[in-house]
Scaffold this active site. Structure first.
Site, PDB file in Angstrom:
ATOM      1  N   GLU A  70       0.822  -1.214   0.000  1.00 12.12           N
ATOM      2  CA  GLU A  70       0.000   0.000   0.000  1.00 12.12           C
ATOM      3  C   GLU A  70       0.852   1.260   0.000  1.00 12.12           C
ATOM      4  O   GLU A  70       1.797   1.400   0.770  1.00 12.12           O
ATOM      5  CB  GLU A  70      -0.923   0.068   1.224  1.00 12.12           C
ATOM      6  CG  GLU A  70      -1.735   1.377   1.209  1.00 12.12           C
ATOM      7  CD  GLU A  70      -2.536   1.660   2.465  1.00 12.12           C
ATOM      8  OE1 GLU A  70      -3.202   2.710   2.504  1.00 12.12           O
ATOM      9  OE2 GLU A  70      -2.487   0.851   3.396  1.00 12.12           O
ATOM     10  N   ASP A 139       9.412   5.402  15.453  1.00  6.81           N
ATOM     11  CA  ASP A 139       9.151   6.829  15.271  1.00  6.81           C
ATOM     12  C   ASP A 139       9.528   7.547  16.561  1.00  6.81           C
ATOM     13  O   ASP A 139       9.015   7.221  17.634  1.00  6.81           O
ATOM     14  CB  ASP A 139       7.661   7.032  14.949  1.00  6.81           C
ATOM     15  CG  ASP A 139       7.317   8.493  14.679  1.00  6.81           C
ATOM     16  OD1 ASP A 139       8.240   9.329  14.640  1.00  6.81           O
ATOM     17  OD2 ASP A 139       6.115   8.792  14.526  1.00  6.81           O
ATOM     18  N   ASP A 141       9.968  11.424  18.227  1.00  6.19           N
ATOM     19  CA  ASP A 141       9.560  12.808  18.013  1.00  6.19           C
ATOM     20  C   ASP A 141      10.099  13.692  19.144  1.00  6.19           C
ATOM     21  O   ASP A 141       9.923  13.369  20.322  1.00  6.19           O
ATOM     22  CB  ASP A 141       8.027  12.877  17.971  1.00  6.19           C
ATOM     23  CG  ASP A 141       7.513  14.158  17.354  1.00  6.19           C
ATOM     24  OD1 ASP A 141       8.092  15.221  17.639  1.00  6.19           O
ATOM     25  OD2 ASP A 141       6.526  14.102  16.604  1.00  6.19           O
TER      26      ASP A 141
END
Length: 453
Positions: A70, A139, A141
């Protein structure tokens, strides 16, 4: 854009980040982006990466592999186009150039073509639509460090707090390679305030959600919530070998040499109270508080007040008269609280999480999401990452050569593309082809053995 495409954006999958693409800052616009996608975006390299060797001519190549991956596009005004798939690099490139997405997200490989998902049963049968493969991703941040940095808040980042991302890369990368045996790891600047990690080994891509959660939990040291004085939990009489290595080789030195003085963690009562609250013995905390309040003249000393007070704290907590294991461990817990990587655990746990593709352009900063070399991450400076407007100017200075294949060679993006190719993509594809060949030979041998029997 069809109604179906718009509604598909509300499916059960999560797109990385919550930053909106509404505001277009100076230096970022769709026309610049079209030039970037037309001249600089490495379409072929991205397609080869996502194919993992299955675009070759070997009889064992899975021809349907890339077509089951995808891709998600975020267009201007936050229009999401989900569940896209491409069977060739030409299809991928033409779609990107035509739609000019403000962001490209990459999702999992499904059991069937995601663009044709409605043709398959969602709950049963042999062709159920479900994710079957996906890179192990992380991830990190900088906004998750707002309680330990005083130079910036929110999405803002500077060279005083960016080293927290550098430390995260060092700690996580070493563990992934040394503790788990992964080799093909790509670190990418998010374009604004953090970093993404893609672990691309075959065994990583085929991990179940339960196995991904176990790996994510391996890195977990934070417990409690924002109202808890003690967010770190370091159980046991000694640190786990991974944590001990991280502490001695990375965290301790960074905290004392950079974090303490740069963020002035012990320079005033408002800040040092946060550290004193982590000491389980109130009398010890009170002793240090009294010493620091009375000895404010130490700030006139040539020595940095933060380092002076830190040495005092360590001396009190680690002295022989402090018999409690918790007090001696408290020094380590302070260091971990301020420096240890803060992962978005949900991103890593689930195979169906979408993550922003490398070489996208961040719509808030105009900066390209370039790869980061983990072996030289200390040298990475987010303030010097190429911007969209900068790259367009460099192209204009060099002349828009219609026949050139590698326009990026004459721009500041060139080194990033070369690093992606030589240090990550080429070794990865070599490994993939060897794995395909090995699997093919094993099946051949198995067939021979069956016939012989």
């Amino acid at each position: 854009m069809t109604k179906e495409e718009a509604e598909s954006g509300r499916d059960d999958m999560v797109i990385d980040g919550d930053e909106k693409a509404n505001a277009v800052p100076e230096g970022f616009d769709a026309n610049y982006l079209r030039i970037y996608y037309g001249k600089l975006f490495p379409h072929a390299d991205m397609f080869k990466w996502m194919s993992y060797g299955n675009d070759g001519k070997h009889p064992a190549c899975d021809r349907s592999y890339i077509g089951r991956r995808e891709f998600s596009f975020t267009l201007e005004n936050d229009i999401y186009i989900r569940f896209q798939s491409f069977n060739s690099v030409t299809e991928l490139e033409n779609s990107i150039k035509e739609k000019c997405p403000f962001k490209i997200d990459i999702g999992p490989v499904y059991s069937v073509d995601p663009a044709k998902r409605h043709a398959y049963a969602q709950g049963g049968g042999d062709n159920v639509f479900t994710p079957v493969e996906r890179e192990l991703v992380f991830d990190i941040d900088i906004t998750d460090y707002d309680d330990v940095r005083y130079c910036c808040t929110g999405a803002d980042v500077c060279l005083e707090c960016w080293p927290l991302m550098t430390i995260a890369i060092k700690v996580i990368d070493t563990a992934l390679r040394d503790d788990f045996g992964f080799n093909h790891i790509l670190w990418v600047y998010s374009g604004r305030r953090g970093v993404h990690c893609w672990v691309c080994d075959g065994k990583a891509r085929r991990l179940t959600n339960e196995q991904r959660a176990a790996i994510a939990d391996y890195f977990r040291v934070y417990k409690g919530n924002e109202n808890s004085h003690k967010k770190i939990s370091l159980p046991g009489p000694v640190l786990h070998p991974f944590l001990a290595r991280s502490y001695t080789e990375v965290l301790k030195g960074f905290f004392e040499a950079k974090m303490l003085p740069n963020q002035n963690l012990l320079s005033c009562q408002e800040r040092y109270e946060k550290i004193l609250e982590m000491i389980p013995d109130a009398s010890v905390a009170s002793e240090l508080r009294g010493r620091w309040q009375e000895n404010k003249r130490a700030s006139m000393s040539k020595d940095d007040i933060n380092l002076v007070r830190w040495e005092q704290l360590k001396s009190v907590l680690q002295s022989g008269k402090q018999k409690t294991q918790g007090l001696r461990r408290c020094v380590e817990e302070v260091v971990f609280s301020f420096t240890y990587p803060r992962l978005d655990m949900e991103v890593s746990k689930h195979m169906n999480h979408l993550l922003k593709a490398p070489f996208c352009v961040h719509p808030k900063t105009g900066r390209v999401c370039v790869p980061i070399d983990p072996n030289n991450c200390d040298e990475f400076d987010p303030t010097t990452v190429p911007t969209l407007s900068q790259l367009v100017k460099e192209l204009n200075r060099g002349g828009l050569r219609q026949d050139a294949e590698n326009e990026w060679d004459g721009t500041s993006l060139g080194e990033s593309v070369k690093f992606f190719r030589t240090s990550f993509l080429q070794p990865l594809l070599k490994s993939c082809k060897e794995e395909i060949e090995s699997s093919y030979n094993a099946k051949l041998q198995q067939s021979k053995n069956t016939l012989n029997w």
